[in-house]
Write a protein that holds these residues in place. Structure first.
Motif, PDB file in Angstrom:
ATOM      1  N   TYR A 117      -7.242  10.678   5.607  1.00 26.86           N
ATOM      2  CA  TYR A 117      -6.724  12.183   6.005  1.00 26.86           C
ATOM      3  C   TYR A 117      -5.888  11.813   6.853  1.00 26.86           C
ATOM      4  O   TYR A 117      -5.628  11.162   7.736  1.00 26.86           O
ATOM      5  CB  TYR A 117      -7.969  13.068   6.524  1.00 26.86           C
ATOM      6  CG  TYR A 117      -9.126  13.108   5.754  1.00 26.86           C
ATOM      7  CD1 TYR A 117      -9.114  14.255   4.873  1.00 26.86           C
ATOM      8  CD2 TYR A 117     -10.151  12.340   5.732  1.00 26.86           C
ATOM      9  CE1 TYR A 117     -10.380  14.224   3.759  1.00 26.86           C
ATOM     10  CE2 TYR A 117     -11.215  12.425   5.121  1.00 26.86           C
ATOM     11  CZ  TYR A 117     -11.124  13.363   4.118  1.00 26.86           C
ATOM     12  OH  TYR A 117     -12.603  13.577   3.292  1.00 26.86           O
ATOM     13  N   ASP A 118      -4.543  12.803   6.869  1.00 22.40           N
ATOM     14  CA  ASP A 118      -3.519  12.653   7.552  1.00 22.40           C
ATOM     15  C   ASP A 118      -3.919  13.522   9.037  1.00 22.40           C
ATOM     16  O   ASP A 118      -5.054  13.950   9.019  1.00 22.40           O
ATOM     17  CB  ASP A 118      -2.256  13.210   6.954  1.00 22.40           C
ATOM     18  CG  ASP A 118      -2.351  14.821   6.828  1.00 22.40           C
ATOM     19  OD1 ASP A 118      -3.093  15.619   7.355  1.00 22.40           O
ATOM     20  OD2 ASP A 118      -1.402  15.355   6.030  1.00 22.40           O
ATOM     21  N   ASP A 119      -2.992  13.606   9.837  1.00 22.60           N
ATOM     22  CA  ASP A 119      -3.385  14.415  11.051  1.00 22.60           C
ATOM     23  C   ASP A 119      -3.621  15.775  11.140  1.00 22.60           C
ATOM     24  O   ASP A 119      -4.467  16.168  11.836  1.00 22.60           O
ATOM     25  CB  ASP A 119      -1.909  14.218  12.144  1.00 22.60           C
ATOM     26  CG  ASP A 119      -1.719  12.740  12.455  1.00 22.60           C
ATOM     27  OD1 ASP A 119      -2.572  11.770  12.431  1.00 22.60           O
ATOM     28  OD2 ASP A 119      -0.697  12.605  13.122  1.00 22.60           O
ATOM     29  N   SER A 120      -3.296  16.292  10.041  1.00 17.40           N
ATOM     30  CA  SER A 120      -3.610  17.532   9.767  1.00 17.40           C
ATOM     31  C   SER A 120      -5.135  17.873   9.035  1.00 17.40           C
ATOM     32  O   SER A 120      -5.318  19.052   8.813  1.00 17.40           O
ATOM     33  CB  SER A 120      -2.427  18.526   9.243  1.00 17.40           C
ATOM     34  OG  SER A 120      -2.360  18.000   7.802  1.00 17.40           O
TER      35      SER A 120
ATOM     36  N   LYS B  56      -3.013  -1.579  13.693  1.00 16.25           N
ATOM     37  CA  LYS B  56      -3.086  -0.798  12.405  1.00 16.25           C
ATOM     38  C   LYS B  56      -2.706  -2.198  11.280  1.00 16.25           C
ATOM     39  O   LYS B  56      -3.615  -2.492  10.289  1.00 16.25           O
ATOM     40  CB  LYS B  56      -2.336   0.213  11.796  1.00 16.25           C
ATOM     41  CG  LYS B  56      -2.666   1.257  12.694  1.00 16.25           C
ATOM     42  CD  LYS B  56      -1.600   2.710  12.312  1.00 16.25           C
ATOM     43  CE  LYS B  56      -1.956   3.631  13.265  1.00 16.25           C
ATOM     44  NZ  LYS B  56      -1.012   4.800  13.116  1.00 16.25           N
TER      45      LYS B  56
ATOM     46  N   ASN C 186       2.372  -0.098  16.088  1.00 14.96           N
ATOM     47  CA  ASN C 186       1.156   0.199  15.155  1.00 14.96           C
ATOM     48  C   ASN C 186       0.676  -1.170  14.918  1.00 14.96           C
ATOM     49  O   ASN C 186      -0.130  -1.336  13.992  1.00 14.96           O
ATOM     50  CB  ASN C 186       1.917   0.766  13.724  1.00 14.96           C
ATOM     51  CG  ASN C 186       2.312   2.096  13.939  1.00 14.96           C
ATOM     52  OD1 ASN C 186       1.727   3.033  14.361  1.00 14.96           O
ATOM     53  ND2 ASN C 186       3.737   2.462  13.614  1.00 14.96           N
TER      54      ASN C 186
ATOM     55  N   ARG D 296      -4.708   2.043   8.922  1.00 14.27           N
ATOM     56  CA  ARG D 296      -5.554   2.495  10.076  1.00 14.27           C
ATOM     57  C   ARG D 296      -6.068   1.363  10.842  1.00 14.27           C
ATOM     58  O   ARG D 296      -6.030   0.179  10.329  1.00 14.27           O
ATOM     59  CB  ARG D 296      -6.861   3.343   9.459  1.00 14.27           C
ATOM     60  CG  ARG D 296      -6.559   4.506   8.717  1.00 14.27           C
ATOM     61  CD  ARG D 296      -5.953   5.622   9.668  1.00 14.27           C
ATOM     62  NE  ARG D 296      -6.097   6.715   8.841  1.00 14.27           N
ATOM     63  CZ  ARG D 296      -4.764   7.209   8.480  1.00 14.27           C
ATOM     64  NH1 ARG D 296      -3.511   6.698   8.637  1.00 14.27           N
ATOM     65  NH2 ARG D 296      -4.740   8.414   7.818  1.00 14.27           N
TER      66      ARG D 296
ATOM     67  N   GLN E  93       0.003   4.852   5.714  1.00 13.65           N
ATOM     68  CA  GLN E  93      -1.530   5.106   5.655  1.00 13.65           C
ATOM     69  C   GLN E  93      -2.461   4.102   6.320  1.00 13.65           C
ATOM     70  O   GLN E  93      -3.798   4.364   6.387  1.00 13.65           O
ATOM     71  CB  GLN E  93      -1.847   5.172   4.014  1.00 13.65           C
ATOM     72  CG  GLN E  93      -1.060   6.147   3.484  1.00 13.65           C
ATOM     73  CD  GLN E  93      -1.327   6.272   1.852  1.00 13.65           C
ATOM     74  OE1 GLN E  93      -1.673   5.198   1.459  1.00 13.65           O
ATOM     75  NE2 GLN E  93      -1.303   7.354   1.438  1.00 13.65           N
TER      76      GLN E  93
END
Ligand code: SF4
Length: 1016
Positions: free
Chosen positions: A707-710, A504, A501, A728, A726
């Protein structure tokens, strides 16, 4: 005012120790006046804070009078322990008990002052004049020496001729401002005390487990069955934290062992003590590893499942006669490409679960340590064989799943040239025993200064950025190039490899630095960051200073001349600066380096042309903010009084300076103003940023709806983030230090929480906030076997509840990853397992090795045919003549702290000065007899670099050792005195220590060097 010990006891008329005297309010002045009255606590304001000295981070209650009405400024008159604090529970050690005298020290700076070139005096000036003059000096130097492009035409945007030294007791909010200030201006020399103390902890622990921090926490020590204290002396240096070792003895029947060059105060309450020659710790620990392996006393299932023992190493890896494969003698460096795994076609490491392959890590380790027999260990360390075997046997008793060892260490390991590898060796021992991730286990790096952990986390280090990101080098010319090099790929299937990550974390950091000016089009301002070309650590910078290559230095809460190696060379370097700015609550030897103090500082002010500014700053009791204790707890504290006289908060000093420098660039132009002017300095008052707004910036914000992956919304634009999950990499989040995300969420300031509920094993997750993600015991998934069954039923720390991991702590593991999923517990590492073999993470070998100190008392290393010294130690050519030999300087010196004093700070506190008023050195009875020295005589201790004088303490605590067939004497040198303070004047002990550094962290050697001792 200077008061001796006898005078104090006379004044108090009781033989109480300083701690109780302070608590009872017998400040000497009060007692002297013959007054006795109760404290009027009911009229007082009570403010919660933390002790400013060591990283136990004890809770303190500050009592002040003055309600804030006009002319009624708060003033602290009493300090006591906070009974609610889960670690200290109301206790304070002699240092903490003297805090009221630190706050009200007569050595507090009152006004801004300047010492003009060649002058012999301080001159009081106003803040406006100070800021104006310093801003002008900085701008002129930056304009003249800022490098936009290097000789190859690469953009580097660095300013190397002025540097910044950050504090280690200031708040994290000051720390992040240091980062923005220094990196925004392009400085490459940005350092803090960690370079001189626990740098090797990060270098040793992170490659072993994934993070460079204390694995467990203070209270958890009580859960141990065996405690090994080696390379530390917590009864003196971390007294309140040490009480948890005593708890383990009392309630857990723990066996407490101390291995140390001196029979110290920790040894005095231990079950077992063994001496060791200073500088021989690696040999001792590798001998333990050999004992465990050769006697089959390891935790097999743990080793097979949770370490890299089964992984196969490349065929071209090798080790022979002290050298690993890839050594280049001309460069004094290794090519580390052979120190890695052999990969299969799928890109993953090959493995042999049977541990039979000759090149699997397990067998390479066995082979590597087979030279460290008990006889060899005894010869190198001077430790009697029976003592060594006792330690081995007790540690081996915890190789079973239901017993643990906790290892405690501090500067006794880090203050060696091989410090990083000593800590690596301890990691190998604990992995073989299966003690990492276990309650009552772990390797507990006992940090020193109260916020040195925080300043390390925040990347106040030459080669670092916050959250253990690295400062880009000049070869990393684009953000993509940086991320490609810095983002690791998994080496074993199914592993988390959390550093994947990195994009990010880095992009969110850049957004925190440059705000709206950081866009995807301009690589989020990546170009504006300075790019390094060579080392800029403290030792290297002193070298550059000494060569006249540095013009300016800003020193904040850091007594450089007392802390860096070889104070004589530091003094000469400071004298070559054009300007020195010291920001400190107290007088320091660094700010007074140009003053003549007789033999303690024998200089001619007329010859020193450095302009010195001395700016008074607030101390811990006068600021709001957080500090990180050794256990990674971010504890929020509050001011109990305003800074005294004209002193200002660090944030205000830096804010005023930065604002004025930016104004000068806007008005006049100058060299490369973009990095500076594009910096996000949009605080409510740019001249005085608030701690709260800085803490929130560190935590980070959603810069767009997230927003999350869903597709479920998780944060609205403008909201504080709740977790680093969270973050990005597209610029829609900011966070100045990703590991701290979660410290200040929409639910409030998590660092100020005060719920001390014990959720089991002494764990108190409702108290403050611990990074990462409020985990209190790192790698805690390893407390259960791969199927999820706790190794030890009485240490069932986490369990799988059918849907998620639950228990006493936040899982250090994906909460929804079920048992037997194949995800290993060391989630930060590319292979998910603890490293017995560290691959190329350290520059001096994938396995530790014992090398002799640069100044060794024996003619040869019994293990090697060559010099027997590390082939890659940090040494500057100019320093070669400053090393001494065993003929002229036959004794091993080792420096340390005592209970009543904290480095060079407590000498400004009367209560502490009373109990340790004067410099002393410790020598053995045998050495004293051979030199005709009696207890109380003044002795001169000299090295090739200078000398000190002090009172001789002739003691059984220091023993004559048999090392490699000869007698070796050791000399103990406490470090607490200098020519400023309310103690008697003394010498800076670091004049004796050599400029030789750890190959990985450049941390100097303070604990094993050669001296002579004479009766003075
Ligand atoms: S010096 Fe350390 S142990 Fe002593 S009171 Fe302060 S924080 Fe606690």
């Amino acid at each position: 005012m200077q008061i001796g010990r006898r005078q104090f006891f006379k004044l108090c008329t009781v033989g109480a120790a300083s701690a109780s005297a302070a608590t009872l309010g017998f400040a000497p002045g009060v007692a002297h006046a013959g007054q006795s009255r109760q404290y009027k606590l009911l009229r007082a304001r009570e403010t919660r804070n933390n002790c400013t000295y060591c990283s136990v981070g004890c809770g303190v209650l500050l009592y002040s009078l003055g309600d804030g009405a006009k002319n009624a400024k708060g003033r602290i008159f009493h300090v006591e322990g906070d009974p609610d604090h889960p670690v200290s529970r109301g206790s304070l050690c002699p240092k903490g008990s003297g805090l009221v005298d630190f706050i009200n020290s007569p050595d507090r700076l009152k006004y801004p002052e300047v010492r003009e070139p060649g002058s012999n005096e301080w001159k009081r000036i106003g803040w406006d004049e100070a800021i104006e003059r310093i801003a002008r000096l900085m701008k002129d130097d930056r304009d003249a020496n800022f490098v936009e492009r290097n000789d190859m035409g690469q953009r580097v945007n660095r300013w190397a001729s002025t540097g910044f030294l950050g504090s280690s007791a200031a708040s994290n909010e000051t720390g992040i401002l240091d980062v923005k200030f220094a990196r925004g201006l392009g400085m490459v020399h940005l350092e803090n005390q960690a370079r001189l103390c626990h740098g090797p902890s990060v270098a040793g622990l992170a490659p072993s487990f994934g993070r460079g921090a204390m694995t467990n926490n203070w209270v958890d020590i009580k859960n141990a069955d065996v405690i090994l204290v080696m390379g530390g002396n917590p009864a003196e240096a971390h007294p309140v934290g040490f009480k948890w070792a005593v708890e383990a003895k009392i309630h857990n029947n723990a066996h407490l062992m101390v291995v140390d060059p001196r029979f110290n105060r920790t040894a005095a309450v231990a079950d077992f003590y063994s001496p060791i020659r200073a500088g021989a710790d690696s040999a001792f620990l590798l001998g333990i590893a050999h004992y465990l392996l050769s006697n089959d006393r390891i935790q097999h299932e743990y080793v097979r499942a949770y370490t890299n023992a089964p992984l196969i190493v490349r065929e071209d890896y090798g080790f022979d006669d002290g050298l690993f494969s890839g050594y280049d003698a001309d460069k004094r460096a290794y090519d580390r490409s052979s120190w890695t795994y052999e990969l299969g076609e799928d890109g993953y490491a090959l493995r042999d679960e049977t541990l039979q392959h000759p090149r699997c890590v397990f067998n390479l380790l066995k082979k590597h340590v087979e030279r460290y027999t008990p006889e060899m260990v005894s010869s190198i360390c001077g430790t009697p064989i029976k003592d060594f075997l006792h330690v081995c046997e007790r540690l081996a008793s915890t190789s079973v799943p239901d017993r643990t060892t906790s290892i405690l260490y501090a500067l006794g390991w880090t203050h060696h040239v091989g410090g990083s590898q000593i800590i690596r060796a301890s990691a190998i021992v604990q992995l073989l025993l299966g003690n990492i991730g276990m309650p009552g286990g772990g390797i507990n790096a006992l940090r020193g200064h109260s916020n040195v952990q925080g300043f390390t986390d925040l990347g106040v280090l030459a080669n670092m950025l916050p959250g253990y990101l690295t400062l880009p080098s000049e070869s990393q010319q684009s953000l993509q190039a940086y991320l490609d090099e810095r983002t690791p790929k998994p080496l074993v299937d199914k592993q988390i490899n959390f550093w994947r990550n990195t994009p990010k974390f880095m992009v969110s950091f850049l957004k925190g630095m440059y705000g709206e000016n950081a866009t995807a089009e301009n690589d989020f301002g990546y170009d504006w960051l300075p790019k390094w070309d060579r080392a800029y650590d403290v030792m290297a910078y002193v070298e550059q200073m000494h060569k006249g290559q540095v013009n300016g230095y800003i020193v904040q809460g850091f007594n450089l001349i007392a802390a860096a190696a070889s104070s004589g060379k530091v003094r000469e370097g400071l004298a070559k600066l054009k300007y020195l700015v010291v920001i400190d609550p107290l007088t320091t030897e660094t700010s007074s380096f140009w003053q003549n103090h007789g033999e303690f500082n024998d200089v001619d002010p007329a010859q020193i042309q450095t302009t010195v500014f001395r700016l008074p700053s607030s101390c811990f009791a006068e600021e709001d903010g957080s500090i990180a204790n050794s256990a990674r707890w971010l504890q929020w504290h509050a001011a109990a009084q305003p800074p005294p006289f004209e002193a200002q908060h660090d944030g205000r000093i830096l804010g005023s300076l930065m604002t004025r420098i930016r104004e000068l660039y806007q008005q006049e132009g100058g060299t490369c103003p973009e990095p500076l002017l594009n910096l996000d300095w949009n605080y409510h008052d740019p001249k005085s940023p608030h701690s709260e707004e800085l803490a929130k910036q560190i935590n980070g914000y959603a810069l767009a709806d997230l927003y999350d992956d869903s597709g479920k919304p998780i944060a609205k634009k403008g909201e504080l983030l709740s977790s680093f999950a969270q973050l990005r990499d597209d610029g829609s989040t900011s966070s100045l230090c990703w590991i701290y995300t979660g410290q200040w969420t929409p639910a409030g300031n998590m660092m100020a929480r005060r719920d001390n509920t014990d959720t089991g094993f002494g764990n108190t997750p409702g108290w403050a906030f611990a990074w990462p993600a409020n985990r209190r015991l790192l790698y805690n998934r390893a407390s259960a076997d791969p199927s999820g069954k706790p190794w030890d039923p009485k240490r069932a720390f986490l369990h799988w509840d059918g849907n998620a991991w639950a228990g006493a702590d936040v899982p250090d593991y994906p909460a929804g990853s079920p048992p037997n999923s194949g995800v290993s517990p060391f989630i930060m590492l590319q292979d998910g397992v603890g490293h017995l073999f560290s691959m190329g993470a350290l520059v001096d070998g994938p396995f530790p090795e014992h090398y002799e100190p640069q100044e060794s008392p024996i003619p040869a290393n019994p293990l090697h045919s060559g010099s027997g010294k590390s082939p890659v130690t940090r040494i500057f050519k100019d320093d070669l003549p400053s090393f001494g030999g065993r003929e002229e300087f036959p004794y091993v010196a080792t420096s340390y702290s005592v209970t009543e004093m904290f480095r060079h700070w407590t000498k400004h506190s009367r209560l502490n000065a009373i109990v340790q008023p004067e410099q002393f050195v410790e020598i053995s009875e045998k050495l004293a007899a051979s030199k005709g020295i009696a207890a109380g005589d003044t002795v001169k201790v000299s090295s090739q670099r200078g000398y000190i004088r002090g009172k001789a303490v002739v003691t059984k605590r220091v023993m004559t050792l048999q090392v490699a067939g000869q007698e070796v004497e050791q000399v103990g040198i406490p470090v607490h005195w200098g020519f400023e303070g309310v103690t008697r004047k003394g010498f800076l002990a670091n004049i004796l220590s050599p400029r030789v550094g750890d190959a990985n962290t450049q941390t100097p050697e303070y604990k094993a060097f050669l001296v002579n001792v004479e009766k003075a």
